[in-house]
Design an enzyme around this catalytic site. Structure first.
Site, mmCIF file in Angstrom:
data_model
loop_
_atom_site.group_PDB
_atom_site.id
_atom_site.type_symbol
_atom_site.label_atom_id
_atom_site.label_comp_id
_atom_site.label_asym_id
_atom_site.label_seq_id
_atom_site.Cartn_x
_atom_site.Cartn_y
_atom_site.Cartn_z
ATOM 1 N N ASN A 74 -3.060 -28.455 -23.913
ATOM 2 C CA ASN A 74 -3.871 -27.413 -24.551
ATOM 3 C C ASN A 74 -3.989 -26.246 -23.565
ATOM 4 O O ASN A 74 -4.738 -26.326 -22.598
ATOM 5 C CB ASN A 74 -5.245 -28.004 -24.897
ATOM 6 C CG ASN A 74 -6.189 -26.975 -25.483
ATOM 7 O OD1 ASN A 74 -5.799 -25.840 -25.767
ATOM 8 N ND2 ASN A 74 -7.442 -27.373 -25.672
ATOM 9 N N LYS A 76 -5.205 -23.412 -24.023
ATOM 10 C CA LYS A 76 -6.439 -22.622 -24.245
ATOM 11 C C LYS A 76 -6.125 -21.124 -24.209
ATOM 12 O O LYS A 76 -5.043 -20.711 -24.601
ATOM 13 C CB LYS A 76 -7.517 -23.029 -23.231
ATOM 14 C CG LYS A 76 -7.757 -24.550 -23.243
ATOM 15 C CD LYS A 76 -8.988 -24.975 -22.524
ATOM 16 C CE LYS A 76 -9.124 -26.493 -22.606
ATOM 17 N NZ LYS A 76 -10.322 -27.000 -21.993
ATOM 18 N N HIS A 158 -12.217 -29.120 -31.283
ATOM 19 C CA HIS A 158 -12.340 -29.095 -29.820
ATOM 20 C C HIS A 158 -13.768 -28.710 -29.431
ATOM 21 O O HIS A 158 -14.406 -27.898 -30.090
ATOM 22 C CB HIS A 158 -11.329 -28.103 -29.221
ATOM 23 C CG HIS A 158 -11.236 -28.231 -27.741
ATOM 24 N ND1 HIS A 158 -12.150 -27.636 -26.893
ATOM 25 C CD2 HIS A 158 -10.381 -28.921 -26.947
ATOM 26 C CE1 HIS A 158 -11.839 -27.966 -25.645
ATOM 27 N NE2 HIS A 158 -10.772 -28.737 -25.659
ATOM 28 N N GLU A 160 -14.918 -26.832 -27.260
ATOM 29 C CA GLU A 160 -15.181 -25.402 -27.026
ATOM 30 C C GLU A 160 -15.415 -24.675 -28.344
ATOM 31 O O GLU A 160 -16.163 -23.697 -28.396
ATOM 32 C CB GLU A 160 -14.025 -24.797 -26.206
ATOM 33 C CG GLU A 160 -14.132 -25.243 -24.746
ATOM 34 C CD GLU A 160 -12.813 -25.457 -24.033
ATOM 35 O OE1 GLU A 160 -11.783 -24.959 -24.502
ATOM 36 O OE2 GLU A 160 -12.827 -26.151 -22.995
ATOM 37 N N GLU A 228 -12.776 -36.630 -26.062
ATOM 38 C CA GLU A 228 -12.937 -35.744 -24.911
ATOM 39 C C GLU A 228 -14.422 -35.580 -24.590
ATOM 40 O O GLU A 228 -15.114 -34.767 -25.206
ATOM 41 C CB GLU A 228 -12.347 -34.369 -25.229
ATOM 42 C CG GLU A 228 -10.880 -34.400 -25.550
ATOM 43 C CD GLU A 228 -10.231 -33.034 -25.331
ATOM 44 O OE1 GLU A 228 -9.409 -32.924 -24.425
ATOM 45 O OE2 GLU A 228 -10.579 -32.083 -26.040
ATOM 46 N N GLY A 234 -12.681 -29.618 -18.111
ATOM 47 C CA GLY A 234 -12.610 -28.465 -17.213
ATOM 48 C C GLY A 234 -13.539 -28.567 -16.018
ATOM 49 O O GLY A 234 -13.747 -27.591 -15.302
ATOM 50 N N SER A 274 -10.238 -33.376 -17.771
ATOM 51 C CA SER A 274 -9.855 -33.402 -16.356
ATOM 52 C C SER A 274 -8.752 -34.413 -16.036
ATOM 53 O O SER A 274 -8.716 -34.982 -14.942
ATOM 54 C CB SER A 274 -11.085 -33.632 -15.464
ATOM 55 O OG SER A 274 -11.979 -32.532 -15.582
HETATM 56 P P1 PGA Z 1 -9.165 -30.144 -19.091
HETATM 57 O O1 PGA Z 1 -9.292 -29.788 -20.647
HETATM 58 O O2 PGA Z 1 -7.972 -31.047 -18.946
HETATM 59 O O3 PGA Z 1 -8.970 -28.811 -18.408
HETATM 60 O O4 PGA Z 1 -10.425 -30.813 -18.698
HETATM 61 C C1 PGA Z 1 -9.056 -30.754 -21.625
HETATM 62 C C2 PGA Z 1 -9.234 -30.184 -22.993
HETATM 63 O O5 PGA Z 1 -10.129 -29.352 -23.192
HETATM 64 O O6 PGA Z 1 -8.503 -30.526 -23.933
#
Ligand code: PGA
Length: 318
Positions: A74, A76, A158, A160, A228, A234, A274
């Site tokens: 992803n 983003k 997601h 976010e 997640e 993140g 992460s």
């Molecule tokens: P990250 O993000 O690996 O940077 O923690 C994962 C995601 O949001 O799918």
């Protein structure tokens, strides 16, 4: 298509609000023989410490998934034409294990660039899509348009989008149903906030988000579930393999009880939060972790390839 076109033609903008955490419609409580499994887990999380009810309903049957390992990147809201060109060339020259479905999700505006230069070995996903048919929806991208440009997948739900943009379960469920109806695969994200975990609500939150997908989708054939935990996204604070496994097994159990044993077995349940080149092998060894959704580390071609190839540690563990 299971979703009535009228509801899609009149999208529920009320869906775009910050989601609260209403109490879950839990599946029936039962103390299963697998309870002792959880008691033995070296988990530092307080999944049930404040909730006797959760202790009672720690479900779960031991049933590993039977689906192909799946790794999604992803990207983003990252990248430029130049940096994405470099990433594509790294991915094109990477050695990737054959028994893994590999998908990358660029920002919308770079999908065409990625489609025209990335190896066919890797499929392309969008990071979002509109809830229904396109039209007068400024700034949105429809499922039809994603298909048109060669996308095979779309990430929906997601964290976010749930917690920053304010999409709620019902809105996300409708998006999933519409996207599936257009022939897209859906990477359906679920996961709890840190506070919810600390309050012992992890399972409840995940089950509620799952139920919203289950209520909306006509079939699970083209759905991959991404667990997640929001506190791990993140942050560099990855869930331990045991922490991830215990939610994955609970998700699979929920599918078994509320959809079917066949869907529970076939549906990939991937972990995100992460994941990187150093922690992926230990996570991949867990029986119910069927792959990963990777954010930050997917922006580096060689590291993403390492994560894809962590399927080999799964084979060794099996
Ligand atoms: P990250 O993000 O690996 O940077 O923690 C994962 C995601 O949001 O799918």
């Amino acid at each position: 298509m299971a979703v009535a076109s009228t509801s899609l033609a009149c999208p529920q903008f009320s869906g775009l609000r910050r989601s609260s955490c209403p109490k879950l419609d839990s599946p029936p409580l039962s103390i299963s023989t697998a309870q002792s499994f959880f008691q033995n887990l070296d988990s530092h999380l307080r999944l049930s410490s404040s909730s006797p009810r959760n202790k009672a309903c720690r479900p779960v049957v031991a049933m590993a998934g039977s689906g192909k390992f799946f790794v999604g990147g992803n990207w983003k809201c990252n990248g430029t034409k130049e940096s994405i060109g470099k990433l594509i060339s790294d991915l094109n020259s990477a050695m990737l294990e054959s028994d893994v479905d590999v998908v990358v999700a660029p920002p919308f505006i770079y999908i065409d660039q990625v489609k025209s230069s990335l190896t066919d070995r890797i499929e392309v996903s969008a990071q979002n899509c509109w809830i229904g048919k396109g039209g007068a929806f400024t700034g949105e991208i429809s499922g039809e348009q994603l298909k048109d440009i060669g996308c095979k997948w779309v990430i929906l739900g997601h964290s976010e989008r749930r917690h920053i943009i304010g999409e709620d379960d019902e809105f996300i469920g409708k998006k999933a149903a519409y996207a599936l109806g257009q022939g897209l695969g859906v990477i359906a994200c679920i996961g709890e906030l840190l506070q919810q975990r600390e309050e012992g609500k992890t399972f409840d939150v995940c089950y509620k988000q799952l139920k919203a997908f289950a209520d909306a989708v006509p079939s699970w054939d083209d759905v991959v579930i991404a667990y997640e935990p929001v506190w791990a996204i993140g942050t560099g604070k990855v869930a331990t393999p045991q922490q991830a496994q215990e939610v994955h097994v609970a998700v699979r159990d929920w599918l078994s009880k509320n959809v079917s044993a066949e869907v529970a077995s076939k549906t990939r349940i991937i972990y995100g939060g992460s994941v990187n080149g150093s922690n992926c092998a230990d996570l991949a060894k867990q029986e119910d972790i069927d792959g990963f959704l990777v954010g930050g580390a997917s922006l580096k071609g060689p590291e993403f390839a390492t994560i894809v190839n962590s399927v080999t540690s799964k084979k060794v563990a099996a």
